[in-house]
Design an enzyme around this catalytic site. Sequence first.
Site, PDB file in Angstrom:
ATOM      1  CB  CYS A  49      -0.947  -0.020   1.286  1.00 32.20           C
ATOM      2  SG  CYS A  49      -2.165  -1.172   1.052  1.00 32.20           S
ATOM      3  CD  GLU A  64       2.695  -1.580   3.031  1.00 36.61           C
ATOM      4  OE1 GLU A  64       2.231  -0.898   2.185  1.00 36.61           O
ATOM      5  OE2 GLU A  64       2.687  -2.787   2.657  1.00 36.61           O
TER       6      GLU A  64
END
Lengths: 265, 787
Positions: free
Chosen positions: B431, B433
């Site tokens: 997402c 990170e």
Amino acid sequence: MKGLIFDIKRLALHDGPGIRTTVFFKGCPLNCLWCHNPESRCFDTESYTHLDRLDGQVFKKQKEVGKWMSVDEVIREIEKDKIFYKESGGGVTFSGGEPFLQYEFLGYLLHACKHKGIHTAVDTTGYIKREKFESIYKLSDLFLYDLKHMDERLHKKYTGVSNKLIIENLEWLSERKRKIIIRFPVVPGYNDSEKNIDLMRLLLEKLYPNVNQIDLLPYHRMSGSKAERFGLEQQIAGIEKPDPAQLESIRKKFEETGFTVGIGG
Amino acid sequence: MNKRVRKLREQSLNAVNRVSHERAVLVTDFYREHLETGLSKPVERAKVFEYILRHKHVCINDLELIVGERGPAPKATPTYPEITLHSLKDLDILDSRLKVSFKVDDETRKIYNEQIIPFWQGNTNRDRIMQNMDKEWLNAYEAGVFTEFQEQRAPGHTVLGKKIYSQGMIDIQKEIREQIEKLDFFKERDAYERREELKAMDIAAGALIMFAKRHVDKLIELSANEQDNSRKEELEKITAVCRKVPAHAPESFHEALQYYWFVHLGVIIELNPWDSFNPGRLDQHLYHFYRKGLKDGSLDKDKATELLQCFWIKFNNHPAPPKIGVTARESNTYTDFTLINLGGLKEDGSDAVNELSYLILDVIEDMRIVQPSSMIQLSKKTPDKFIHRALKIIKTGFGQPSVFNTDAIIKELVSQGKSIIDARNGGASGCVESGAFGTEAYFLTGYFNFNKVLEITLNNGTDPVTGKQIGIQTGDPIKFRSFEQVTKAWQKQLNRFIDIKIKGNNIIEKINANHIPVPFLSVLIDDCIKNGKDYNAGGARYNTSYIQGVGLGSVTDNLTSVRYHVFDNKDISMAELLKALNADFAGYDEMRHKLVYETPKFGNDDEYADQQAVEVFNCFYKAVNGRPTARGGKFRINLLPTTSHIYFGSVTGAMPDGKKAGKPVSEGISPVQGADTKGPTAVMKSAARIDHLKTGGTLLNQKFLPGFFNTSENIVKLSHLIRAYFSMDCHHIQFNVVDADTLKDAQKHPENHRDLIVRVAGYSDYFNDLGEELQNEIISRTEHGGM
């Protein structure tokens, strides 16, 4: 010193260069038939019934529009988006209503912004006594100057006041080499005739290149509920939005003369 | 796109997602029939890998230029029974559920019933994990205080660096063998373990070469039977490519892409690591091959575009493996979180944008598919032209690319102890990170439900949903005399549940290290070979374990409600408030109205409200950051929800911000849906109050109506908005550009909106594939219209 403000809108994209915050002053000397900010007119706080909806239930609350704010309070709000002004070349726009109606308060605000290095713009009807202009016009980096109609009689009919002072002030301001953007609300059937456009062009050509930019603001109807809330009938029912082709032709006319023309401000 | 790509794209979009029993059967066969005795665990797993690659069906689709499928056909998705076992009921649910379904045929059911289930029942890694969790962990897990990533998928969470673009698998094998030679059995206590791991890596690298060889054989066969001469020629070209890679280092653009694709397949066949593996900085890795091809005339822009588009389709053919139970609820999507990074900085700190970055943006715009997802890395040095180009794609409204702050990512990574070079070679994956690509194993371990912890605090340690006492007794809130007592109690509960989670994580990390080593993935990530240590055991240069906080906006508003009404204004008593929450606000409409409409809220640049966000954030950071992990790494935090905010909301009752029982909590670091009324700049200022640099990623969602992007002037202003947000050290922002009417119409007539893609949370998905609740939420997310 306090001023009567009815709204402060952040991330205003149509009120001058960059990302701006627009501070709306309450109170206006004009009474335009097509006004879509009815809450801006009266120079006083007004009470209205606000409706909140929650899961289909309606909650009625008495609320006030218009708030007396100190210079510090307004500046605090303006400064919140300083980082965005810096990145985008934006700043604050004082609009209304007519900001010059509260010219002392406006003066303090302009002064404070200057001091803090924030770019300023004033959106004005131009219907102001000259001495009010004279006292503070130098403090604003930019004027957004509304021109509504060139015919004095019709101007009076549609806005309640003569356009004489407005035009004189514009000429006066232009002579003083202030940066000015003309804002022309295009209201079909009222001020979009060829004649009116030509007259406007004639006036502005005289001011060129001190004045070199015009924003066409296509008329859009205020929401019925907003009108109702302020006890105003839709004063000119049945007006449609301007035809895009017509806007284009107006744009072209001004562009031919060398003006930069924006649509939508 | 040309005719070939259009056809391949159409085929990929129309392919039905289904469960393939192929891998499950091969793995089961291996363990039943072919497992030699006396093998070390890593070697055993390498042999499983080799066995699958040797026996699986080789699928080469018509018209393809990049070849290889994980399953026997596009979207035929394997299962991983050694990790988690689907029951027949699970298979039925997968087959029949409305959203994100996977068709299961009778043969698969039969095979599962007769072979797979009897063999694996009670023997999966998930069983091993669950058996080792203590009661406190199980209670918290069942109550929805946190989730556990590793219960159905292997750890994963990494991105490939530049290794394969200069080394063939043969070169890597050589390196592995040299390491074996160097082992000192007289001095090194772990020499045996390292030898076994290195042996396993050698086998795994060899297996990938063999897998490519099987494609060569198949290609020769296809080519011999091909009637169309131009396709025949193509097949011969692809054959040559597969002869070269992955055995040898690639020399052309085509070879580089095909090599990556084989590696990708290897990783996702070996196990089902969380977040699909991903090539990361594609514009950087491929640039050399692109320039070279243009120079020697073997490549032109069109050819490069076509190859990239064929490459894109391969990702779309590979949905995330189907999940079951809670994990399916927390993250239910076909998307497997491949995130292509574009732009950013080079190793030397200069701007990395090149002409290929623009070309890949063209590909993204043209392809309009959910996988691979894409992002741009924006640094202070990134030219405006690049972000303007990206915004012109964002405005078309399919949620891609998202925008990341390179300067923040680098600072985050460096502050975690990475070298500046490794940090600059990194980016964001999954997402949002942050990671050092090619050198870091950064496991996400589970979402953490801030609001459930508050609910338990407000009930003195008891979960009101079950009546079970699962927290500590922090005192009856009715007796609290100050707001500080509330936050102190919440903090105590938080620390307690974080301890439970971390203890569980450390057990699970050891289980994974001991039982599910991944020798193939270890071949790819530095310094697993040098260390002779598995990726899952801490072999990577950097090892990080994340706990993802969820519902920051909601917990902030909940605490603010208590502070404002109970302690500052004293217009609602704690006793009354708790009664109303217990009743799910039935009979408390006026109070709920007050809580929703007459309370300061996060996201409005209001210090009174935002203070609570900062406090929550700091508590969470303090509870987690820097604690040691079982594999020698550190625990860190990030703030991202995927779709877990829906699940977490569903297990959390009525809350003081006016949330009704079961309704979603806020996502990422975004304000509660609809609570932000001062516009995007205020949202950004609020979001910037927390220190993003202390995280490994935050997620901010902003929804804009398409009108916002109408003029090129506004596009420029939007880029300023993003740059200003990033100048406050913020990590990421993404935009949904759709109007509510379109979305509502899509709910009513999904058939007319098959291509409607929206940004969900760090990834994009087809609107039709989302659950109704999530659809509703996306509709209600504040629309910044009328500007």
